[in-house]
Design an enzyme around this catalytic site. Sequence first.
Site, PDB file in Angstrom:
ATOM      1  N   ASN A   1       0.481  -1.233   0.333  1.00  0.00           N
ATOM      2  CA  ASN A   1      -0.364  -0.324  -0.114  1.00  0.00           C
ATOM      3  C   ASN A   1       1.194   1.424   0.264  1.00  0.00           C
ATOM      4  OD1 ASN A   1      -2.914  -0.633  -0.262  1.00  0.00           O
ATOM      5  ND2 ASN A   1      -2.842  -1.770   2.008  1.00  0.00           N
ATOM      6  N   HIS A   2       1.824   1.189  -0.769  1.00  0.00           N
ATOM      7  CA  HIS A   2       2.486   2.357  -1.287  1.00  0.00           C
ATOM      8  C   HIS A   2       3.797   2.441  -2.151  1.00  0.00           C
ATOM      9  CE1 HIS A   2       5.496  -0.454   1.431  1.00  0.00           C
ATOM     10  NE2 HIS A   2       6.105  -0.746   0.373  1.00  0.00           N
TER      11      HIS A   2
END
Lengths: 151, 151
Positions: free
Chosen positions: B64-65
């Site tokens: 998630n990055h």
Amino acid sequence: MEWAPRNEGLYIDSKVTGVRLFDLPVIRDSRGSLSFAEYDQTLPFLPRRYFVVFDVGEGQTRGNHAHRTAHQLLACVKGSCLVDLDNGQTRDEIRLDRPELALYVPPKIWATQKEFSRDGVLLVLASEGYDPDEYIKDYDEFLRIANECDR
Amino acid sequence: MEWAPRNEGLYIDSKVTGVRLFDLPVIRDSRGSLSFAEYDQTLPFLPRRYFVVFDVGEGQTRGNHAHRTAHQLLACVKGSCLVDLDNGQTRDEIRLDRPELALYVPPKIWATQKEFSRDGVLLVLASEGYDPDEYIKDYDEFLRIANECDR
């Protein structure tokens, strides 16, 4: 060795001089666990190659050689195995049974991996690309080379 | 990308530009299986860090990055997981379910790992040491940065 861990990585030195077992930091949270190693801390060389050993049958052994110049870091990232180490004068055996255990093996160490669990996965990082001439596969030749060196 | 595999490593390119899935060579014999990647062939950068993700609970996601500058290579060396990829314009998802599948993710790609099998172990090699400022954790900021770049 010229380098030393700078942070939270703990280690023990094997009685086989130069071999070092790192107990790497692990970050555990609700999403799972993460262990890590970083160059100049708990990763003592820049890897140019990695390989993964898996599906090793019961009773099989791997390794059975030394390297002339390559440094390696071994981690059993799933399951477990036993690593035999020999510098021509002293022997040791180290069980790798947690993903965060990382075994640094310098050149001129005869190493054998055995007793793989059925689910065992061994990760190896190496400081050099593959070169068959860089392997020492004859134990008598290994002894000659190992015992020429200052330890 | 400036590099290209030189030998037997096969790959497919994702529709997310720059992302490449390598199907690494595997050497299988009576002692088990070994897959490998080497710098300048199927390992497109010199790793300065590695980490291993394990014990990921059912339904949990990782990642998630995006990274500003770090290149990464992801391999699910045990079990399986699904990787979502997004360059700000195009999305793809790639399942890693064999140790020899290695996913190259360049900088400025938003990546999420999910659907880990219970036994899943994800190996990540990264081209840089850990630097929290090098992560992009805000999706709107990611979109701004991603869409500034020529692709």
